[in-house]
Design an enzyme around this catalytic site. Sequence first.
Site, mmCIF file in Angstrom:
data_model
loop_
_atom_site.group_PDB
_atom_site.id
_atom_site.type_symbol
_atom_site.label_atom_id
_atom_site.label_comp_id
_atom_site.label_asym_id
_atom_site.label_seq_id
_atom_site.Cartn_x
_atom_site.Cartn_y
_atom_site.Cartn_z
ATOM 1 N N GLY A 40 41.432 52.450 105.722
ATOM 2 C CA GLY A 40 40.422 53.346 105.146
ATOM 3 C C GLY A 40 40.225 53.262 103.643
ATOM 4 O O GLY A 40 39.116 53.423 103.152
ATOM 5 N N ASP A 98 43.182 65.046 105.315
ATOM 6 C CA ASP A 98 42.606 65.928 106.331
ATOM 7 C C ASP A 98 43.696 66.926 106.711
ATOM 8 O O ASP A 98 43.915 67.905 105.995
ATOM 9 C CB ASP A 98 42.136 65.011 107.472
ATOM 10 C CG ASP A 98 41.466 65.723 108.613
ATOM 11 O OD1 ASP A 98 40.825 66.747 108.386
ATOM 12 O OD2 ASP A 98 41.565 65.234 109.757
ATOM 13 N N GLY A 100 46.796 66.321 106.438
ATOM 14 C CA GLY A 100 47.894 66.090 105.502
ATOM 15 C C GLY A 100 49.087 65.411 106.165
ATOM 16 O O GLY A 100 50.042 65.012 105.495
ATOM 17 N N LEU A 103 49.573 61.571 104.911
ATOM 18 C CA LEU A 103 50.062 61.416 103.537
ATOM 19 C C LEU A 103 51.447 62.014 103.359
ATOM 20 O O LEU A 103 52.258 61.484 102.604
ATOM 21 C CB LEU A 103 49.071 62.014 102.536
ATOM 22 C CG LEU A 103 47.934 61.064 102.158
ATOM 23 C CD1 LEU A 103 46.938 61.755 101.246
ATOM 24 C CD2 LEU A 103 48.497 59.810 101.470
ATOM 25 N N ASP A 154 35.901 55.101 108.851
ATOM 26 C CA ASP A 154 35.339 54.595 110.102
ATOM 27 C C ASP A 154 35.282 55.622 111.206
ATOM 28 O O ASP A 154 35.927 56.677 111.167
ATOM 29 C CB ASP A 154 36.228 53.454 110.602
ATOM 30 C CG ASP A 154 37.558 53.997 111.149
ATOM 31 O OD1 ASP A 154 38.245 54.743 110.413
ATOM 32 O OD2 ASP A 154 37.898 53.702 112.303
#
Length: 170
Positions: A40, A98, A100, A103, A154
């Site tokens: 991404g 989003d 989390g 990450l 995507d």
Amino acid sequence: MRLETIFSTETLHSKVLELANKISSDYKDSEIFAIGILKGAFIFFADIIRAITVPTYIDFMIASSYQDTSSTGVVKIHSDISANIANKDVLLIDDIVDTGISLNFIRNHLLKKNPATLKICVLFDKKARRVIEVPIDYVGFEIPNEFVVGYGLDYNNKYRNLPYLAILKK
Ligand code: IMP
Ligand code: MG
């Protein structure tokens, strides 16, 4: 499916420059070890590192958590960084945060490698969807709770090449 543009190419590029300027001034006396999360972040990463003016090393990780338009909640690291980041000033660069979950997982994974510092930069933040708090140091745009595509993002691997960001309406 219908695409509704929310950020034009020009809007994206000026935000990328703004983030790069802030980062360059925050890191003015050091070097950055930038880690991009594929797939991404590939376009955002390529654009922002070319606008950062301090010496920058790069590496990539391949990770995934999504299927269709919902997070599976399970993060897979398909490919790890190859470099040693011990005592480096690491800047993790991703497209969007989003829930989390991704990450948070990647951050914990990298912290085990003992970087001197670890900061996170994302272009888009869907704050309303956060499940795990993860400290984000640089955010481009807060966006509504909609599924977005383009500029690297995507839907089942499609639309990554759109030069703008669009909401995907079903
Ligand atoms: P999180 O773990 O829920 O924060 O999800 C983060 C990852 O899911 C991002 O790095 C994206 O690859 C993907 N993702 C989250 N929201 C979207 C979206 O609206 N469009 C495309 N990909 C998304
Ligand atoms: Mg991603």
